[in-house]
Design a protein around this motif. Sequence first.
Motif, mmCIF file in Angstrom:
data_model
loop_
_atom_site.group_PDB
_atom_site.id
_atom_site.type_symbol
_atom_site.label_atom_id
_atom_site.label_comp_id
_atom_site.label_asym_id
_atom_site.label_seq_id
_atom_site.Cartn_x
_atom_site.Cartn_y
_atom_site.Cartn_z
ATOM 1 N N ILE A 1 62.553 27.039 48.236
ATOM 2 C CA ILE A 1 63.692 27.752 47.662
ATOM 3 C C ILE A 1 64.697 28.117 48.756
ATOM 4 O O ILE A 1 65.909 27.914 48.616
ATOM 5 N N TYR B 1 61.924 32.537 42.616
ATOM 6 C CA TYR B 1 60.589 32.609 43.213
ATOM 7 C C TYR B 1 59.591 33.377 42.353
ATOM 8 O O TYR B 1 58.451 32.941 42.186
ATOM 9 N N TYR C 1 58.250 29.266 48.434
ATOM 10 C CA TYR C 1 59.246 30.172 49.016
ATOM 11 C C TYR C 1 60.154 29.429 50.001
ATOM 12 O O TYR C 1 61.378 29.560 49.959
#
Length: 663
Positions: free
Chosen positions: A296, A314, A293
């Motif tokens: 990203i 994700y 996460y």
Amino acid sequence: MFYIPILISIFAIVFVIYLVQGISKNPSGSGRMIGITKAIQQGAVSYLKRQYKTIALVSIVLFLILWFVFDLKTGLAFLIGAVFSALSGFIGMMVSTRANLKVAEAAKHGLKPAFNLSFKGGMVTGLLVVSLGLLAVAGFYFLVQDLRALIALGFGASLISVFARVGGGIYTKAADVGADLVGKIEKGIPEDDPRNPAVIADLVGDNVGDCAGMAADIFETYTVTIIATMILGNLIFPQSSQIIFFPLFLGAASIIASIIGSFFVKLGKKKNIMAALYKGIAVSAVLSAIGFYFIIKYLLSELNISASIINEFYFPLLVGLLIAAGMFVIAEYYTSKKYKPVKSIAFASQTGHATNIITGLAVGMRSTALPIVLISAGIILSYNFGGIYGIALTVMSMLSMAGIVVAVDAYGPITDNAGGIAEMAELSEEVRNVTDDLDAVGNTTKAVTKSYAIASAGLAALVLFSAYSQELIDKGAQTSFLLENPKVIAGLFIGGLLPYLFASLLMSSVGNAASNVVGEVRRQFREIAGLMEGTAKAEYGKCVDIVTKASIKEMIVPALIPVIVPILVGFALGPEALGGLLIGSIVTGLFVALSMTTGGAAWDNAKKYIEGGAFGGKGSAAHQAAVTGDTVGDGYKDAAGPAINPMIKVLNIVALLIVAFLI
């Protein structure tokens, strides 16, 4: 920023060195134990030297061809992929052969120290696979900045994997079958009895097949998935150059997560070994999900991509982690002694060899259903979230866990060999009970991780096919894979045939080599006076030599099939037929590999379930039938089934290499 994956891979290698030093400090036991270990090491090194000489000749020829057809950069990429793949398997195997001995010695002090040491030995192989894989891809791309050359790197890794899986599988299962058929059934002696002439060959096979072979297999799946995801990202998001680095950061995050997760692999009060291993995998998965996460958020913030796209990136990553977890649960159900499938095979053994074989085949076929449903659901979900690139991210997420997963797999052959050393050295029953407990779980972990490898290999091949399709579009080809096209249909049939043909060649090779081992073992029992009584020593080297020569000889033709066939089909029938071939091989390859691998492991554990006292225990008619089923399953689960993984990926890699020449 680009240095981070390289630095993390180097850090993981340093951590591996730390683990190796820790393993080396443990005591090695008595002189007899050391002698047995040296014999295993000599046999393993001798085999790999012969194998690598053969592979080196093939690799040099392919290097020159790639240099001539493409350029020097492409040829060097092929060699780097081949060398790093071979290196990960060789170093992991050498550490495992040393850990075998130390685990057997640690078993004198109980289950906990033996378990901790065996897992550390497995962790060496697991971390080598992912750290060397990430270093090879990230380092080479950093130097050349050429994605096309990376395809050749994946080809080199894949080719080594095919040779390792094919040769190692023939070796280990020919020795295992020969040892079981004469030792257990005809002579009624234990599996690792020092009187059995094939026992050293059998123990060597566990290292060259289950350890080196598995390492090379996952190494190439890992590197090929990174490369395919990099290529797809570049084709789909040509304006976002940093997308190329995305899979490298995902791999780096999971390496750190796997290292941290390994510290949570501890036996609890209940001494549940499987639970301890799953705890480490679960922690690694959760930490990976958290890391994904933030990666990203970090990358996409620089690219100014909207928040909705963050979800598209994700959620496919989470789907990959869930598929991996689902494969673990399904594989354990079909292969563990605790559940109905294995018990049904053991129950059927009471009525003879034929019913054992029939039930085992049925369990293997049935075991494909849930994995295929899970994989299909994962494909649909990840595609709905992120399209073709979403599928690539799902596979990347699965493979990013390879460090801890391979550690759990490599734990198996270490404990198996530790038990063999304990029995050959005639250690106490208490020590043997500890190694038996470790080995019983090792059979299940090997089956579980093979299912993980097959699922990830099938999905990785699908990503490679997507890259092949995108390459055709990128080069302006008006190609469509419609079922109304007879060339596509022909390609589907040819591709669907290949896993069956490939598996049949391997099974025949195992059978031929095993027949020679059986003949040699019978000869020694017949001609060496006092061998059965234990007053004379078996000629272990004869069986080692037989399986070494047989595996080297028999591995050439199967290993070259996935290299030659796509070239012939591509140039003779065109890119549509080649696309059909790729899809056909993926579909049938998944079913054949899953049924063989899971069914073979179920046969193995059905035998162990009976040896635990069920249906008459050792020496009973049910046990003899179960041994026969196990010998059939040996060829399935450790030779033919796992070797299909790299085979279908080599087909796709070769297709990617030649796509420019087909238009």
